[in-house]
Design an enzyme around this catalytic site. Structure first.
Site, PDB file in Angstrom:
ATOM      1  CD  GLU A  44     -30.157  -4.647   8.371  1.00 38.45           C
ATOM      2  OE1 GLU A  44     -30.804  -4.055   7.503  1.00 38.45           O
ATOM      3  OE2 GLU A  44     -28.912  -4.822   8.294  1.00 38.45           O
ATOM      4  CE  LYS A 111     -30.729  -0.360   6.272  1.00 36.11           C
ATOM      5  NZ  LYS A 111     -30.382  -1.753   5.861  1.00 36.11           N
ATOM      6  CB  CYS A 147     -27.132  -2.200   8.046  1.00 35.16           C
ATOM      7  SG  CYS A 147     -25.846  -3.208   7.244  1.00 35.16           S
TER       8      CYS A 147
END
Length: 541
Positions: A44, A111, A147
């Site tokens: 990330e 994300k 994540c």
């Protein structure tokens, strides 16, 4: 459908140094190509590092990120998946992943789930993405998550409904005790539940007070582990997918570390990265002959090498001879530069100067603190002269109850044991000795009753409960947020609990002024446990 090979780049970015990160990523891509990898996956926000905090607000971020794209666009014949900050024309900023091949961006994923708890503050910086990204390569269908996304069952389920076979998960997941195994267990159950393969790539580095352990892995859709990378080590790992069997074959399986090994290696990584990336040539610390400074010295040597570590013993009237002997013995064992600086003249000078103010007032902690502050001043003087970072040596138990001296033993730029309870300090010292042919920490440093040696025959337990009791109360109050009444109900003495909690609450002002240190728990001081210094809260219920 064809078989393929994925490279997992367990990558250690230098926060904010986008150009250097991109060059390092390019080097790793070229190495992966030599190993015949078809894809390579980075963690990330790999171009800028995580967490970059308010660097993400700098006006030149987009321009610098573009240069990273230009550098990575040189790559041919391999798919590169990496994290970056996506700044759109409408002014939005996203924590994003790019999929690139032969200089062309095949897709961008923003994300969707932004963590804003504990150490995370992503809603300060990013907007939430709204769409999934799926791409097909070598006859295989891949999806991208970042994540926190993979911890949302809804998000993962939606992606699985798009007939994705393998999810590539880019992560910057901070370490805390037991978390590597928790990730692996949870993700194994998820893969099996949704019948999907997971390729989980995690960042590795120490970043200020955070530790990122790596421990990347690949899990097949039946929940079996095909690859488990080593913790706390930067490296490239490879996973091979066999088309006929429709599974990743087992390659690297690194055994999980036991708890003390895990904590110790995390502290070493954090200390190394903080020292080196802050630009210090080496470190200096006060070596008292006690266990906290002994463990700190061992970690420092393991982090940056004995030639870059200086230890100073600063005895006073109340310092036991065995403390001097043990400090000298450990310094010799570990091969560090060692010196002894008597502080009697300094303390006596302080007392003479202060006598017109103190008069014949009876001695108390004031005189004890003057000793600690004399030592702190010496360490800072040596730091200024030679450019070495001072490591403070206090542990979490002491910091919690204020059993430490502002501008004395709390001086320094990095507190290695700040989030380590005293009972764990003892276990870590034993662990460190167990991995050497001969013990590096003298045995009686571990077995002697702890003492600050600031008055005759002083022992820590003159002022504090035994550490096993103290740490149990502190854990209940700090880590578990239990009330005073509930802790007493567990069987602890009422007067002891009341004293400990009172000390914790009274000493927030001290902790605010202390150095940062590596986080290994879910309730580290300052970052996660943030209490107002002045407040009227009563701890009873």
């Amino acid at each position: 459908m064809k078989s393929f090979k994925i490279a997992l780049a367990q990558f250690s970015p230098h926060i904010g140094n986008i150009e250097a990160n991109a060059q390092k990523m390019l080097d790793q891509v070229n190495e992966a190509k030599k190993q015949k990898a078809d894809l390579i996956v980075f963690p990330e926000l790999s171009t800028v590092g995580y967490p970059a905090e308010d660097l993400l607000l700098r006006p030149s971020l987009a321009k610098r990120t573009q240069k990273a794209f230009e550098l990575l666009s040189q790559v041919k014949d391999i798919v590169v998946v990496f994290g970056f900050v996506n700044q759109t024309e409408d002014g939005q900023r996203y924590n994003a992943a790019a999929v690139m091949k032969d200089g062309q961006v095949l897709g961008i994923y923003n994300k969707q789930n932004l963590p804003n708890y504990g150490v995370f503050d992503e809603k300060r910086y990013f907007s939430e993405g709204q769409q999934h990204l799926v791409f097909e390569y070598l006859g295989h269908k891949f999806g991208i998550l970042i994540c926190e996304d993979v911890w949302s069952l809804t998000t993962v389920h939606q992606l699985s409904q798009l007939n994705v076979e393998t999810i590539l998960v880019l992560n910057a997941s901070p370490y805390e005790v037991g978390k590597p195994q928790h990730r692996l267990t949870t993700m194994s159950e998820l893969a099996k539940q949704l019948n999907i393969n997971l390729v989980y790539v995690n960042q590795i580095c120490g970043q200020d007070d955070l530790i990122f352990d790596g421990t990347s892995f690949v899990i097949n859709k039946d929940g079996s582990i095909a690859l488990q990378a080593e913790s706390f080590k930067e490296n490239l790992y490879y996973a091979e997918y066999e088309a006929k069997q429709k599974t990743f074959k087992i390659t690297t399986i690194t055994p999980a570390l036991d708890t003390m090994a895990e904590i110790y290696q995390g502290l070493v990584l954090a200390t190394r990265d903080y020292i080196q990336r802050s630009g210090f040539a080496g470190v200096i610390l006060g070596l008292s002959g006690g266990i906290d400074s002994a463990l700190t010295l061992a970690i420092a040597v393991d982090a940056i090498g004995a030639d870059k570590v200086q230890a100073v013993m600063m005895p006073y009237t109340y310092t036991a001879q065995i403390s001097v002997e043990d400090a000298a013995a450990q310094a010799k064992n570990m091969g560090v530069t060692f010196g002894i600086a008597e502080i009697n003249p300094i303390v006596n000078s302080f007392m003479q100067t202060l006598y017109p103010f103190f008069g014949n007032s009876p001695a108390d902690t004031t005189e004890e603190n003057l000793q600690a502050r004399a030592r702190g001043t010496l360490l800072m003087g040596l730091s200024n002269k030679f450019g070495n970072l001072v490591l403070s040596t206090g542990n979490k138990s002491e910091l919690a109850v204020g059993y430490c001296t502002l501008y004395g033993d709390m001086v320094g730029g990095f507190a290695v044991l700040k989030d380590v309870y005293k009972t764990i300090v003892f276990e870590l010292a034993k662990y460190r000795n167990s991995i050497s042919e001969t013990p590096v920490i003298p045995e009686r440093v571990i077995t002697r009753p702890p003492s600050a040696e600031l008055r005759p025959d002083q022992k820590d337990q003159d002022s504090l409960p035994p550490y096993d009791i103290l740490d149990a109360i502190l854990y209940a109050y700090i880590e578990e947020d239990m009330s005073q009444d509930d802790i007493i109900a567990k069987g602890f003495e009422k007067e002891v609990v009341e004293k400990v909690i009172r000390l914790v609450d009274q000493n927030e002002y001290k902790r605010r002024q202390g150095a940062i240190g590596p986080r290994i728990s879910s309730r580290a001081f300052n970052r996660e446990r943030r209490y107002p210094i002045t407040n009227g809260w009563t701890p009873g219920v």
